[in-house]
Design a protein around this motif. Structure first.
Motif, PDB file in Angstrom:
ATOM      1  N   LYS A  57       0.859  -1.178   0.000  1.00 30.51           N
ATOM      2  CA  LYS A  57       0.000   0.000   0.000  1.00 30.51           C
ATOM      3  C   LYS A  57       0.904   1.240   0.000  1.00 30.51           C
ATOM      4  O   LYS A  57       1.633   1.471   0.948  1.00 30.51           O
ATOM      5  CB  LYS A  57      -0.904  -0.018   1.226  1.00 30.51           C
ATOM      6  N   ILE A  58       0.828   1.995  -1.087  1.00 29.09           N
ATOM      7  CA  ILE A  58       1.688   3.168  -1.249  1.00 29.09           C
ATOM      8  C   ILE A  58       0.849   4.435  -1.073  1.00 29.09           C
ATOM      9  O   ILE A  58      -0.147   4.627  -1.771  1.00 29.09           O
ATOM     10  CB  ILE A  58       2.360   3.191  -2.633  1.00 29.09           C
ATOM     11  N   MET A  59       1.259   5.281  -0.172  1.00 30.12           N
ATOM     12  CA  MET A  59       0.547   6.534   0.092  1.00 30.12           C
ATOM     13  C   MET A  59       1.327   7.716  -0.484  1.00 30.12           C
ATOM     14  O   MET A  59       2.510   7.884  -0.200  1.00 30.12           O
ATOM     15  CB  MET A  59       0.361   6.728   1.597  1.00 30.12           C
ATOM     16  N   PHE A  60       0.650   8.506  -1.305  1.00 35.29           N
ATOM     17  CA  PHE A  60       1.187   9.775  -1.778  1.00 35.29           C
ATOM     18  C   PHE A  60       0.346  10.889  -1.154  1.00 35.29           C
ATOM     19  O   PHE A  60      -0.879  10.910  -1.329  1.00 35.29           O
ATOM     20  CB  PHE A  60       1.128   9.875  -3.301  1.00 35.29           C
ATOM     21  N   ALA A  61       0.992  11.790  -0.434  1.00 35.18           N
ATOM     22  CA  ALA A  61       0.276  12.866   0.247  1.00 35.18           C
ATOM     23  C   ALA A  61       0.692  14.225  -0.299  1.00 35.18           C
ATOM     24  O   ALA A  61       1.876  14.486  -0.526  1.00 35.18           O
ATOM     25  CB  ALA A  61       0.544  12.817   1.757  1.00 35.18           C
ATOM     26  N   VAL A 203      -2.458   2.023  -4.649  1.00 36.53           N
ATOM     27  CA  VAL A 203      -2.016   3.395  -4.435  1.00 36.53           C
ATOM     28  C   VAL A 203      -3.114   4.196  -3.753  1.00 36.53           C
ATOM     29  O   VAL A 203      -4.292   4.117  -4.136  1.00 36.53           O
ATOM     30  CB  VAL A 203      -1.633   4.049  -5.785  1.00 36.53           C
ATOM     31  N   TYR A 204      -2.719   4.960  -2.755  1.00 36.06           N
ATOM     32  CA  TYR A 204      -3.629   5.867  -2.053  1.00 36.06           C
ATOM     33  C   TYR A 204      -3.148   7.295  -2.278  1.00 36.06           C
ATOM     34  O   TYR A 204      -2.002   7.628  -1.979  1.00 36.06           O
ATOM     35  CB  TYR A 204      -3.656   5.557  -0.557  1.00 36.06           C
ATOM     36  N   LEU A 205      -4.018   8.127  -2.816  1.00 38.05           N
ATOM     37  CA  LEU A 205      -3.700   9.521  -3.100  1.00 38.05           C
ATOM     38  C   LEU A 205      -4.449  10.375  -2.079  1.00 38.05           C
ATOM     39  O   LEU A 205      -5.681  10.409  -2.073  1.00 38.05           O
ATOM     40  CB  LEU A 205      -4.139   9.879  -4.520  1.00 38.05           C
ATOM     41  N   ALA A 206      -3.698  11.050  -1.214  1.00 35.73           N
ATOM     42  CA  ALA A 206      -4.305  11.788  -0.097  1.00 35.73           C
ATOM     43  C   ALA A 206      -4.080  13.286  -0.234  1.00 35.73           C
ATOM     44  O   ALA A 206      -2.937  13.747  -0.257  1.00 35.73           O
ATOM     45  CB  ALA A 206      -3.734  11.290   1.235  1.00 35.73           C
ATOM     46  N   ALA A 218      -2.224  14.751   7.576  1.00 39.90           N
ATOM     47  CA  ALA A 218      -1.429  13.571   7.226  1.00 39.90           C
ATOM     48  C   ALA A 218      -1.501  12.513   8.316  1.00 39.90           C
ATOM     49  O   ALA A 218      -1.471  11.310   8.032  1.00 39.90           O
ATOM     50  CB  ALA A 218       0.023  13.976   6.992  1.00 39.90           C
ATOM     51  N   LYS A 219      -1.618  12.962   9.546  1.00 39.23           N
ATOM     52  CA  LYS A 219      -1.672  12.017  10.661  1.00 39.23           C
ATOM     53  C   LYS A 219      -2.945  11.192  10.616  1.00 39.23           C
ATOM     54  O   LYS A 219      -2.910   9.954  10.733  1.00 39.23           O
ATOM     55  CB  LYS A 219      -1.579  12.777  11.988  1.00 39.23           C
ATOM     56  N   THR A 220      -4.091  11.841  10.426  1.00 37.28           N
ATOM     57  CA  THR A 220      -5.359  11.107  10.398  1.00 37.28           C
ATOM     58  C   THR A 220      -5.493  10.288   9.117  1.00 37.28           C
ATOM     59  O   THR A 220      -6.014   9.175   9.131  1.00 37.28           O
ATOM     60  CB  THR A 220      -6.550  12.065  10.544  1.00 37.28           C
ATOM     61  N   ALA A 221      -5.006  10.824   7.988  1.00 41.54           N
ATOM     62  CA  ALA A 221      -5.099  10.090   6.722  1.00 41.54           C
ATOM     63  C   ALA A 221      -4.237   8.828   6.763  1.00 41.54           C
ATOM     64  O   ALA A 221      -4.652   7.761   6.300  1.00 41.54           O
ATOM     65  CB  ALA A 221      -4.685  10.985   5.565  1.00 41.54           C
ATOM     66  N   ALA A 222      -3.045   8.941   7.313  1.00 36.10           N
ATOM     67  CA  ALA A 222      -2.163   7.776   7.399  1.00 36.10           C
ATOM     68  C   ALA A 222      -2.739   6.723   8.340  1.00 36.10           C
ATOM     69  O   ALA A 222      -2.609   5.508   8.092  1.00 36.10           O
ATOM     70  CB  ALA A 222      -0.775   8.200   7.876  1.00 36.10           C
ATOM     71  N   TYR A 223      -3.393   7.157   9.390  1.00 39.09           N
ATOM     72  CA  TYR A 223      -4.042   6.212  10.307  1.00 39.09           C
ATOM     73  C   TYR A 223      -5.129   5.427   9.572  1.00 39.09           C
ATOM     74  O   TYR A 223      -5.287   4.224   9.759  1.00 39.09           O
ATOM     75  CB  TYR A 223      -4.638   6.962  11.491  1.00 39.09           C
ATOM     76  N   ILE A 225      -5.266   4.845   6.277  1.00 36.14           N
ATOM     77  CA  ILE A 225      -4.715   4.047   5.188  1.00 36.14           C
ATOM     78  C   ILE A 225      -3.845   2.895   5.696  1.00 36.14           C
ATOM     79  O   ILE A 225      -3.865   1.800   5.151  1.00 36.14           O
ATOM     80  CB  ILE A 225      -3.877   4.942   4.245  1.00 36.14           C
ATOM     81  N   ALA A 226      -3.074   3.144   6.742  1.00 35.57           N
ATOM     82  CA  ALA A 226      -2.067   2.191   7.241  1.00 35.57           C
ATOM     83  C   ALA A 226      -1.131   1.781   6.109  1.00 35.57           C
ATOM     84  O   ALA A 226      -1.038   0.603   5.739  1.00 35.57           O
ATOM     85  CB  ALA A 226      -2.732   0.976   7.871  1.00 35.57           C
ATOM     86  N   PRO A 227      -0.400   2.733   5.532  1.00 33.71           N
ATOM     87  CA  PRO A 227       0.434   2.431   4.362  1.00 33.71           C
ATOM     88  C   PRO A 227       1.674   1.618   4.700  1.00 33.71           C
ATOM     89  O   PRO A 227       2.145   1.600   5.835  1.00 33.71           O
ATOM     90  CB  PRO A 227       0.823   3.826   3.861  1.00 33.71           C
ATOM     91  N   ASP A 228       2.210   0.946   3.659  1.00 36.85           N
ATOM     92  CA  ASP A 228       3.484   0.259   3.782  1.00 36.85           C
ATOM     93  C   ASP A 228       4.645   1.181   3.434  1.00 36.85           C
ATOM     94  O   ASP A 228       5.760   1.012   3.936  1.00 36.85           O
ATOM     95  CB  ASP A 228       3.519  -0.951   2.849  1.00 36.85           C
ATOM     96  N   ILE A 229       4.386   2.135   2.541  1.00 41.45           N
ATOM     97  CA  ILE A 229       5.378   3.104   2.072  1.00 41.45           C
ATOM     98  C   ILE A 229       4.672   4.451   1.936  1.00 41.45           C
ATOM     99  O   ILE A 229       3.499   4.505   1.542  1.00 41.45           O
ATOM    100  CB  ILE A 229       5.958   2.700   0.693  1.00 41.45           C
TER     101      ILE A 229
END
Length: 354
Positions: A57-61, A203-206, A218-223, A225-229
């Motif tokens: 799970k890849i997060m782009f913020a 891919v998660y686009l935040a 970013a803190k709440t969005a990452a919580y 999503i629980a991304p790997d990267i």
């Protein structure tokens, strides 16, 4: 939407921290049709694009908010005292054109006023004014009641009034809020690239809120999503103007800014190496840079048991002012690199990184 029109819409949108709705609506319109589209309770928006595998799970913020101001109080004479939102150097404020958004959604133009130079004492001329001595003038006069005429109230948001324009060098564009509407544009264009491309991950686009006041969205969005990267897409600093090192690599046309340090995070070294190798293999110019501020990755990398993260920047002149300049060539290089990241970051590569 054509790139220039998209970037114009994004930069001219109104949106200080806590008031990002206009920017959110642009992202939402461009995210429609994805596997899932969610919004957290403080306003961040997350689009999920599923590839051939659920993981990694890849997060782009990219943060939607811009630096600006908030109405603090209105004096009895009708002048508006304000609170800076985000980091401002006070020397950039006097004479800055702004607009205030009222509760009714009306925009009131004004200018940040200060004591004129002719009235300053020799001692006052040696120092910058204090923010508390500045004010916004929206046309106050003795017989014109600002409160009654405009309905301006404490808490109303304020942004610089700056038009998106090309410069004489056709690769360069000037606007307000490149920090971080440039990242928002990259989210949208990355999604467009992935629509017709297979990728071995999800891919998660935040589009995050309130980055300029503490990396909060970013803190709440990452919580959620629980991304790997994780990656932050943002501006980086140019050091190619008078007063800087003439040989500085951080310049317009310098390619992707890869952050090696900021005050909120030291990047994951193996992830950084992976990204640099991709750039070199594909002839994408990049340079290393650092900043005294922070990026959304400062919150993302501390999620759960930790998330390997890296911040990538589009070099920008005059960040956190009323007008910032970027190069579209640099923007394109960042877009190409993040597209390659998604195409190449599979489960096996993740295991090598972590």
């Amino acid at each position: 939407m054509e790139r220039i029109a998209l970037l114009k819409n994004l930069t001219e949108a109104f949106g200080i921290s806590g008031y990002e709705e206009d920017v959110l609506n642009i992202l939402k319109k461009n995210f429609v049709g994805q596997d899932t589209l969610t919004k957290d309770r403080i306003g961040s928006i997350i689009a999920k694009k599923v590839g051939k595998s659920e993981k990694p799970k890849i997060m782009f913020a990219a943060h939607m908010d811009e630096v600006g101001f908030m109405v603090k109080e209105i004096t009895k004479e009708g002048f508006i005292k304000f609170i800076p939102i985000g980091g401002w150097w006070v020397g950039n404020l006097p004479g800055l054109r702004v607009k205030i958004k009222t509760k009714k959604g009306e925009y009131i133009p004004g200018v940040i006023g200060s004591k004129p130079i002719h009235e300053l004492s020799p001692e006052e001329r040696k120092n910058l004014p204090k923010v508390e001595d500045l004010y916004i003038d929206v046309g106050a006069t003795k017989n014109f009641n600002v409160k009654e005429k405009f309905g301006i109230k404490p808490g109303d948001p304020v942004v610089p009034e700056t038009e998106f324009i090309p410069l004489g060098n056709s690769d360069l564009y000037m606007a307000k809020a490149w920090d971080d509407r440039v990242g928002c544009g990259l989210l949208i264009e990355l999604l467009n690239n992935l629509t017709a491309t297979e990728h071995p991950n999800t891919v998660y686009l935040a589009g995050t809120v309130q980055e300029e006041v503490g990396l909060r969205g970013a803190k709440t969005a990452a919580y959620a999503i629980a991304p790997d990267i994780g990656f932050a897409l943002d501006v980086s600093i140019c050091r190619d103007t008078p007063g800087n090192d003439a040989e500085a690599v951080e310049k317009l046309g310098g390619g992707v800014g890869i952050l090696i340090y900021d005050r909120t995070m030291i990047p994951h070294s193996k992830l950084k190496d992976f990204v640099c190798e991709l750039a070199e293999q594909n002839n994408i110019p990049y340079h290393f840079t650092s900043i005294k501020g922070g990026y959304d990755t400062g919150s993302i990398h501390l999620t759960n048991f930790g998330v390997p993260c890296l911040a990538l920047g589009v070099p920008s002149r005059y960040v956190h002012s009323g007008a910032t300049i970027i190069s579209l060539e640099d923007y394109e290089n960042v877009l190409n690199l993040i597209t390659l990241i998604v195409k190449n970051l599979d489960t096996e590569t993740l295991q090598q990184i972590i």
